[in-house]
Enzyme design. Structure first.
Site, PDB file in Angstrom:
ATOM      1  N   ASP A 113       9.450   2.272   5.025  1.00  0.00           N
ATOM      2  CA  ASP A 113      10.753   2.164   5.714  1.00  0.00           C
ATOM      3  C   ASP A 113      10.555   2.183   7.232  1.00  0.00           C
ATOM      4  OD1 ASP A 113      12.004   2.256   3.223  1.00  0.00           O
ATOM      5  OD2 ASP A 113      12.284   4.429   3.291  1.00  0.00           O
ATOM      6  N   ASN A 137       4.028  -3.771  -0.037  1.00  0.00           N
ATOM      7  CA  ASN A 137       2.793  -2.985   0.010  1.00  0.00           C
ATOM      8  C   ASN A 137       1.773  -3.702  -0.886  1.00  0.00           C
ATOM      9  OD1 ASN A 137       3.415  -2.242  -2.650  1.00  0.00           O
ATOM     10  ND2 ASN A 137       4.224  -0.239  -2.078  1.00  0.00           N
ATOM     11  N   LYS A 138       0.584  -3.129  -0.985  1.00  0.00           N
ATOM     12  CA  LYS A 138      -0.483  -3.824  -1.701  1.00  0.00           C
ATOM     13  C   LYS A 138      -0.120  -4.071  -3.163  1.00  0.00           C
ATOM     14  CE  LYS A 138      -4.901  -2.385  -0.945  1.00  0.00           C
ATOM     15  NZ  LYS A 138      -6.109  -1.595  -1.279  1.00  0.00           N
ATOM     16  N   LYS A 139       0.496  -3.069  -3.786  1.00  0.00           N
ATOM     17  CA  LYS A 139       0.851  -3.185  -5.206  1.00  0.00           C
ATOM     18  C   LYS A 139       1.907  -4.281  -5.407  1.00  0.00           C
ATOM     19  CE  LYS A 139       2.480  -0.204  -8.971  1.00  0.00           C
ATOM     20  NZ  LYS A 139       3.929  -0.459  -9.057  1.00  0.00           N
ATOM     21  N   GLU A 140       2.916  -4.276  -4.529  1.00  0.00           N
ATOM     22  CA  GLU A 140       3.977  -5.290  -4.645  1.00  0.00           C
ATOM     23  C   GLU A 140       3.420  -6.692  -4.379  1.00  0.00           C
ATOM     24  OE1 GLU A 140       7.356  -2.105  -3.106  1.00  0.00           O
ATOM     25  OE2 GLU A 140       6.281  -3.370  -1.679  1.00  0.00           O
TER      26      GLU A 140
HETATM   27  N1  LIG Z   1      -2.691   7.506   3.347  1.00  0.00           N
HETATM   28  C1  LIG Z   1      -2.405   6.926   4.520  1.00  0.00           C
HETATM   29  N2  LIG Z   1      -3.200   7.131   5.591  1.00  0.00           N
HETATM   30  C2  LIG Z   1      -2.919   6.562   6.763  1.00  0.00           C
HETATM   31  N3  LIG Z   1      -1.894   5.736   6.996  1.00  0.00           N
HETATM   32  C3  LIG Z   1      -1.063   5.484   5.984  1.00  0.00           C
HETATM   33  C4  LIG Z   1      -1.279   6.053   4.683  1.00  0.00           C
HETATM   34  N4  LIG Z   1      -0.307   5.633   3.858  1.00  0.00           N
HETATM   35  C5  LIG Z   1       0.483   4.830   4.615  1.00  0.00           C
HETATM   36  N5  LIG Z   1       0.035   4.723   5.883  1.00  0.00           N
HETATM   37  C6  LIG Z   1       0.676   3.941   6.974  1.00  0.00           C
HETATM   38  O1  LIG Z   1       1.981   3.571   6.538  1.00  0.00           O
HETATM   39  C7  LIG Z   1       2.111   2.153   6.394  1.00  0.00           C
HETATM   40  C8  LIG Z   1       2.939   1.809   5.160  1.00  0.00           C
HETATM   41  O2  LIG Z   1       2.378   2.443   4.034  1.00  0.00           O
HETATM   42  P1  LIG Z   1       2.327   1.849   2.549  1.00  0.00           P
HETATM   43  O3  LIG Z   1       1.450   0.646   2.505  1.00  0.00           O
HETATM   44  O4  LIG Z   1       1.979   2.983   1.676  1.00  0.00           O
HETATM   45  O5  LIG Z   1       3.836   1.371   2.344  1.00  0.00           O
HETATM   46  P2  LIG Z   1       4.860   1.663   1.129  1.00  0.00           P
HETATM   47  O6  LIG Z   1       4.090   1.807  -0.144  1.00  0.00           O
HETATM   48  O7  LIG Z   1       5.894   0.610   1.188  1.00  0.00           O
HETATM   49  O8  LIG Z   1       5.481   3.042   1.538  1.00  0.00           O
HETATM   50  P3  LIG Z   1       6.770   3.760   0.891  1.00  0.00           P
HETATM   51  O9  LIG Z   1       7.171   2.951  -0.303  1.00  0.00           O
HETATM   52  O10 LIG Z   1       6.314   5.145   0.563  1.00  0.00           O
HETATM   53  O11 LIG Z   1       7.796   3.749   1.963  1.00  0.00           O
HETATM   54  C9  LIG Z   1       0.698   1.615   6.362  1.00  0.00           C
HETATM   55  O12 LIG Z   1       0.666   0.284   6.858  1.00  0.00           O
HETATM   56  C10 LIG Z   1      -0.052   2.625   7.259  1.00  0.00           C
HETATM   57  O13 LIG Z   1       0.150   2.317   8.628  1.00  0.00           O
HETATM   58 MG   LIG Z   2       7.770   0.198   0.280  1.00  0.00          MG
END
Ligand SMILES: Nc1ncnc2c1ncn2[C@@H]1O[C@H](COP(=O)(O)OP(=O)(O)OP(=O)(O)O)[C@@H](O)[C@H]1O
Ligand SMILES: [Mg+2]
Length: 336
Positions: free
Chosen positions: A270, A200-203
């Site tokens: 996931d 994700n963006k943070k990672e």
């Molecule tokens: N607030 C949001 N609004 C719309 N779509 C979202 C939102 N949050 C996540 N998504 C959808 O989910 C996908 C993955 O989300 P995110 O980037 O938050 O991954 P993540 O942080 O790895 O998630 P997690 O760790 O909770 O499983 C995004 O690419 C988007 O398609």
């Molecule tokens: Mg994740």
């Protein structure tokens, strides 16, 4: 591209998932009084629900979408480990959970009252695997590896995915087998030569050791990660902004979120990795798989709790969508 048709092709596709499994426990109840022992509310529990998390939730998503998940993970030789095994079989997940007497099953307990989370209590063993656990893990993976083309590594930092394991996988896998990895920042230096990674963006910011505040930063961080880790492709998930897909030779594509309502974003990552893997396993290219993954994640955030998105819901929703939006940001700058 017919999205619904592509989604239906995922039925029966096989994926091997290796990673950290967890058990999410929800204890729900009512608060009627303050404790006489300390100034805290007393929650009278009326209901208990268990859900499968981490690598288990990835496998759950593969199963609900009609795919065939095989899950290899590690848990304790305790009651919660048994719960996990039962949940896996009830979901149709072929699970190989290595039960260790010297580990606790990762358990995340939420105490809920009147739909409000009051407290979360975590129990886990996150030390590296000992020699016996590690050799059992390798045996369990080795005897199954051959029959999969797509392998997900779901790293939640509890010990299954390690530098040694990644090195072993690199040696054991055939050149045509593709590894897709969901990263944990502490292991970033060891994620070399993978087919794809889905931070994700943070990672991504932590992995590239730079702040990400705009599109330029995403491109810079993505390029840096791909170069340093020698990856074939990269998907950075951007929460409410969707995802950026880095495809060398083709460019960087931005897929905006398709979500219409957002209730709970837990586990969306996931869903993303599960659908990318299923798409690839069913013969789609990476960009088409990511388009499906972004649509599925857009639906899963509209549901409550880390639940899998079903094949029926996905195909029904997609059949009313003519196409998914995508925007080419830039040709990917030359790597190297
Ligand atoms: N607030 C949001 N609004 C719309 N779509 C979202 C939102 N949050 C996540 N998504 C959808 O989910 C996908 C993955 O989300 P995110 O980037 O938050 O991954 P993540 O942080 O790895 O998630 P997690 O760790 O909770 O499983 C995004 O690419 C988007 O398609
Ligand atoms: Mg994740």
């Amino acid at each position: 591209m017919n999205l619904a048709f592509n989604a239906s092709r995922m039925i029966g596709s096989k994926v091997l998932i290796i990673g950290d499994i967890m058990l999410d426990q929800y204890q729900k109840g009512l608060v009627e009084r303050i404790s006489p022992e300390a100034p805290v509310p007393v929650v009278k529990i009326t209901e208990q629900v268990f859900k499968i998390g981490g690598a288990g939730n990835v496998a759950q998503n593969v199963a609900t979408l009609g795919g065939c998940p095989t899950l290899v993970s590690m848990c304790g030789k305790d009651l919660y480990g048994e719960n996990l095994q039962e949940i896996c079989s009830s979901l149709g997940i072929e699970s190989h959970l290595i039960r260790s007497v010297s580990r606790e099953t990762t358990l995340k307990t939420r105490i809920m009252a009147q739909h409000q989370q009051m407290l979360r209590v975590d129990r886990e063993t996150d030390r590296p695997l000992d020699a016996k656990e590690f050799s059992t893990l390798l045996e369990t993976v080795e005897s199954r590896l051959d029959s999969f083309e797509i392998i997900i590594l779901s790293d939640y930092g509890k010990g299954v995915i390690s530098e040694e394991f990644l090195r072993w996988m690199k040696e054991k896998k055939r050149p045509d087998q593709k590894i897709i990895l969901d990263p944990k920042t502490c292991n970033f230096p060891h994620y070399d030569e993978l087919y794809c990674m889905t931070p994700n963006k943070k990672e991504a910011a932590e992995g590239a050791e730079m702040a990400i505040t705009n599109r330029e930063d995403i491109l810079k961080a993505g390029k840096k990660i791909m170069q340093e880790r020698n990856l074939q492709s990269l998907v950075i998930t951007l929460g409410a902004e969707g995802m950026a897909v880095f495809l060398p030779g083709q460019g960087v594509f931005h897929l905006p979120t398709t979500a219409k309502k957002v209730f709970d974003v837990t586990g969306a990552g996931d869903t993303v990795i599960a659908v990318i893997a299923l798409g690839l396993s069913s013969g789609l290219d990476l960009l088409s798989s990511c388009i499906l993954a972004n649509c599925a994640a857009g639906l899963v955030v509209g549901q409550v709790g880390a639940v899998g998105i079903t094949q029926e819901v996905l195909t029904e929703t997609l059949s009313s969508w003519p196409s998914a939006q995508q925007e080419k940001w830039f040709p990917l700058p030359a790597l190297g």
